[in-house]
Design a protein around this motif. Structure first.
Motif, PDB file in Angstrom:
ATOM      1  N   MET A   1     -40.455 -32.727  37.523  1.00  0.00           N
ATOM      2  CA  MET A   1     -41.686 -32.002  37.270  1.00  0.00           C
ATOM      3  C   MET A   1     -41.413 -30.511  37.260  1.00  0.00           C
ATOM      4  O   MET A   1     -40.664 -29.999  38.072  1.00  0.00           O
ATOM      5  N   ALA A   2     -42.018 -29.814  36.328  1.00  0.00           N
ATOM      6  CA  ALA A   2     -41.831 -28.373  36.215  1.00  0.00           C
ATOM      7  C   ALA A   2     -42.797 -27.636  37.138  1.00  0.00           C
ATOM      8  O   ALA A   2     -43.911 -28.091  37.391  1.00  0.00           O
ATOM      9  N   ARG A   3     -42.337 -26.498  37.627  1.00  0.00           N
ATOM     10  CA  ARG A   3     -43.188 -25.614  38.423  1.00  0.00           C
ATOM     11  C   ARG A   3     -43.788 -24.583  37.484  1.00  0.00           C
ATOM     12  O   ARG A   3     -43.098 -24.002  36.661  1.00  0.00           O
ATOM     13  N   LEU A   4     -45.088 -24.346  37.640  1.00  0.00           N
ATOM     14  CA  LEU A   4     -45.776 -23.347  36.840  1.00  0.00           C
ATOM     15  C   LEU A   4     -46.553 -22.438  37.781  1.00  0.00           C
ATOM     16  O   LEU A   4     -47.289 -22.918  38.642  1.00  0.00           O
ATOM     17  N   ILE A   5     -46.361 -21.142  37.614  1.00  0.00           N
ATOM     18  CA  ILE A   5     -47.055 -20.150  38.427  1.00  0.00           C
ATOM     19  C   ILE A   5     -48.070 -19.430  37.557  1.00  0.00           C
ATOM     20  O   ILE A   5     -47.732 -18.936  36.480  1.00  0.00           O
ATOM     21  N   LEU A   6     -49.296 -19.385  38.026  1.00  0.00           N
ATOM     22  CA  LEU A   6     -50.364 -18.641  37.382  1.00  0.00           C
ATOM     23  C   LEU A   6     -50.532 -17.353  38.175  1.00  0.00           C
ATOM     24  O   LEU A   6     -50.988 -17.381  39.318  1.00  0.00           O
ATOM     25  N   PHE A   7     -50.093 -16.242  37.599  1.00  0.00           N
ATOM     26  CA  PHE A   7     -50.073 -14.951  38.283  1.00  0.00           C
ATOM     27  C   PHE A   7     -51.098 -14.022  37.648  1.00  0.00           C
ATOM     28  O   PHE A   7     -51.154 -13.893  36.426  1.00  0.00           O
ATOM     29  N   ASN A   8     -51.890 -13.367  38.484  1.00  0.00           N
ATOM     30  CA  ASN A   8     -52.835 -12.365  37.999  1.00  0.00           C
ATOM     31  C   ASN A   8     -52.134 -11.014  38.046  1.00  0.00           C
ATOM     32  O   ASN A   8     -52.088 -10.355  39.078  1.00  0.00           O
ATOM     33  N   LYS A   9     -51.550 -10.628  36.907  1.00  0.00           N
ATOM     34  CA  LYS A   9     -50.767  -9.403  36.832  1.00  0.00           C
ATOM     35  C   LYS A   9     -51.679  -8.182  36.874  1.00  0.00           C
ATOM     36  O   LYS A   9     -52.557  -8.022  36.038  1.00  0.00           O
ATOM     37  N   PRO A  10     -51.453  -7.302  37.851  1.00  0.00           N
ATOM     38  CA  PRO A  10     -52.248  -6.073  37.894  1.00  0.00           C
ATOM     39  C   PRO A  10     -51.832  -5.088  36.802  1.00  0.00           C
ATOM     40  O   PRO A  10     -50.727  -5.161  36.266  1.00  0.00           O
ATOM     41  N   PHE A  11     -52.697  -4.150  36.517  1.00  0.00           N
ATOM     42  CA  PHE A  11     -52.406  -3.056  35.607  1.00  0.00           C
ATOM     43  C   PHE A  11     -51.177  -2.300  36.117  1.00  0.00           C
ATOM     44  O   PHE A  11     -51.017  -2.090  37.311  1.00  0.00           O
ATOM     45  N   GLY A  12     -50.285  -1.925  35.216  1.00  0.00           N
ATOM     46  CA  GLY A  12     -49.130  -1.107  35.587  1.00  0.00           C
ATOM     47  C   GLY A  12     -47.902  -1.866  36.017  1.00  0.00           C
ATOM     48  O   GLY A  12     -46.873  -1.260  36.298  1.00  0.00           O
ATOM     49  N   VAL A  13     -47.976  -3.190  36.064  1.00  0.00           N
ATOM     50  CA  VAL A  13     -46.833  -4.007  36.488  1.00  0.00           C
ATOM     51  C   VAL A  13     -46.107  -4.516  35.241  1.00  0.00           C
ATOM     52  O   VAL A  13     -46.735  -5.004  34.304  1.00  0.00           O
ATOM     53  N   LEU A  14     -44.779  -4.395  35.242  1.00  0.00           N
ATOM     54  CA  LEU A  14     -43.971  -4.908  34.140  1.00  0.00           C
ATOM     55  C   LEU A  14     -43.900  -6.427  34.206  1.00  0.00           C
ATOM     56  O   LEU A  14     -43.852  -6.997  35.291  1.00  0.00           O
ATOM     57  N   SER A  15     -43.825  -7.079  33.061  1.00  0.00           N
ATOM     58  CA  SER A  15     -43.730  -8.543  32.991  1.00  0.00           C
ATOM     59  C   SER A  15     -42.274  -8.999  33.065  1.00  0.00           C
ATOM     60  O   SER A  15     -41.834  -9.840  32.283  1.00  0.00           O
ATOM     61  N   GLN A  16     -41.530  -8.436  33.982  1.00  0.00           N
ATOM     62  CA  GLN A  16     -40.127  -8.797  34.210  1.00  0.00           C
ATOM     63  C   GLN A  16     -39.818  -8.550  35.677  1.00  0.00           C
ATOM     64  O   GLN A  16     -40.570  -7.868  36.367  1.00  0.00           O
ATOM     65  N   PHE A  17     -38.702  -9.109  36.128  1.00  0.00           N
ATOM     66  CA  PHE A  17     -38.370  -9.017  37.550  1.00  0.00           C
ATOM     67  C   PHE A  17     -37.598  -7.761  37.921  1.00  0.00           C
ATOM     68  O   PHE A  17     -37.515  -7.412  39.091  1.00  0.00           O
ATOM     69  N   THR A  18     -37.004  -7.072  36.946  1.00  0.00           N
ATOM     70  CA  THR A  18     -36.268  -5.839  37.235  1.00  0.00           C
ATOM     71  C   THR A  18     -36.693  -4.765  36.248  1.00  0.00           C
ATOM     72  O   THR A  18     -37.223  -5.057  35.181  1.00  0.00           O
ATOM     73  N   ASP A  19     -36.414  -3.526  36.615  1.00  0.00           N
ATOM     74  CA  ASP A  19     -36.737  -2.391  35.751  1.00  0.00           C
ATOM     75  C   ASP A  19     -35.455  -1.600  35.521  1.00  0.00           C
ATOM     76  O   ASP A  19     -35.263  -0.524  36.066  1.00  0.00           O
ATOM     77  N   ARG A  20     -34.570  -2.188  34.741  1.00  0.00           N
ATOM     78  CA  ARG A  20     -33.292  -1.531  34.455  1.00  0.00           C
ATOM     79  C   ARG A  20     -33.493  -0.374  33.492  1.00  0.00           C
ATOM     80  O   ARG A  20     -34.252  -0.464  32.551  1.00  0.00           O
ATOM     81  N   GLY A  21     -32.767   0.695  33.726  1.00  0.00           N
ATOM     82  CA  GLY A  21     -32.745   1.800  32.794  1.00  0.00           C
ATOM     83  C   GLY A  21     -33.869   2.802  32.941  1.00  0.00           C
ATOM     84  O   GLY A  21     -33.897   3.796  32.239  1.00  0.00           O
ATOM     85  N   SER A  22     -34.791   2.585  33.838  1.00  0.00           N
ATOM     86  CA  SER A  22     -35.877   3.541  34.018  1.00  0.00           C
ATOM     87  C   SER A  22     -35.490   4.551  35.096  1.00  0.00           C
ATOM     88  O   SER A  22     -35.023   4.172  36.162  1.00  0.00           O
ATOM     89  N   PRO A  23     -35.687   5.848  34.830  1.00  0.00           N
ATOM     90  CA  PRO A  23     -35.343   6.856  35.840  1.00  0.00           C
ATOM     91  C   PRO A  23     -36.266   6.802  37.058  1.00  0.00           C
ATOM     92  O   PRO A  23     -35.889   7.224  38.139  1.00  0.00           O
ATOM     93  N   THR A  24     -37.475   6.269  36.878  1.00  0.00           N
ATOM     94  CA  THR A  24     -38.391   6.111  38.003  1.00  0.00           C
ATOM     95  C   THR A  24     -38.700   4.628  38.180  1.00  0.00           C
ATOM     96  O   THR A  24     -38.879   3.907  37.207  1.00  0.00           O
ATOM     97  N   ALA A  25     -38.747   4.205  39.408  1.00  0.00           N
ATOM     98  CA  ALA A  25     -39.018   2.793  39.692  1.00  0.00           C
ATOM     99  C   ALA A  25     -40.458   2.459  39.330  1.00  0.00           C
ATOM    100  O   ALA A  25     -41.391   3.147  39.724  1.00  0.00           O
ATOM    101  N   ARG A  26     -40.619   1.396  38.551  1.00  0.00           N
ATOM    102  CA  ARG A  26     -41.948   0.904  38.202  1.00  0.00           C
ATOM    103  C   ARG A  26     -42.133  -0.467  38.834  1.00  0.00           C
ATOM    104  O   ARG A  26     -41.172  -1.183  39.075  1.00  0.00           O
ATOM    105  N   ALA A  27     -43.384  -0.828  39.078  1.00  0.00           N
ATOM    106  CA  ALA A  27     -43.675  -2.127  39.681  1.00  0.00           C
ATOM    107  C   ALA A  27     -43.259  -3.244  38.731  1.00  0.00           C
ATOM    108  O   ALA A  27     -43.468  -3.158  37.524  1.00  0.00           O
TER     109      ALA A  27
END
Length: 182
Positions: free
Chosen positions: A1-27
């Protein structure tokens, strides 16, 4: 069985787990979802909010994200201006964008929905009215809903993805998630 997560993404959050290459850390997702082995099934722009699906099964992920399956995605869209029938009709027929014609959208005007407050709040201009639409598309081009509403003269102020297929963000607070088995 597959796991599925329903996430309520807030404004300003990237749809990825890391923020490579950005000079400032983003959520990123890693600030909210501490579940190993899941990956986003599709994307949601940094300045959009609402339902983002994450799963641990590549086939399910492809079925959710791949436009050829035409899984309906419903958005609550606050636009600048008061939509006129011809503008809504253009959305219903499909809109010519720089990357081609969109598929027809289902669109209706709605009363302001009971949503969580956005942080930061949208800009409000007293001289220019705004209104809400419920808009459903069956493809997933980059910033598609924003580009469609702008193309008909209704710039998007706030964009909340409410559902993907039968999955919805109803009852999930911003930054929170629910996990289900599929």
């Amino acid at each position: 069985m597959a796991r599925l997560i329903l996430f309520n993404k807030p404004f300003g959050v990237l749809s990825q787990f890391t923020d490579r290459g950005s000079p400032t850390a983003r959520a990123t997702l890693s600030d909210y979802v501490a579940v190993k082995g899941v990956y986003p099934a599709g994307r949601l722009d940094r300045d959009s909010e609402g339902l983002l699906l994450l799963c641990d099964d590549g086939r399910l992920q492809a079925r959710i994200a791949d436009p050829r399956f035409k899984l309906p995605k419903t958005y609550l869209v606050q636009v600048e201006g008061e939509p006129q029938k011809p503008q809504l009709q253009r959305l219903r027929q499909g809109v010519e964008l720089n990357d081609g014609m969109t598929l027809p959208a289902d669109v209706t005007g709605i009363d302001e929905p009971a949503l969580w407050p956005r942080d930061p709040p949208i800009r409000v201009r007293k001289a220019i009215p705004d209104c809400w639409l419920r808009l459903t598309i069956r493809e997933g081009r980059n910033r598609q809903v924003r580009r469609m509403t702008a193309a008909v003269g209704l710039p998007t102020l706030r964009l909340v993805r409410w559902s993907v297929g039968d999955w919805t963000v109803a009852g999930i607070a911003p930054g929170e998630f629910t996990e289900i088995s599929v």
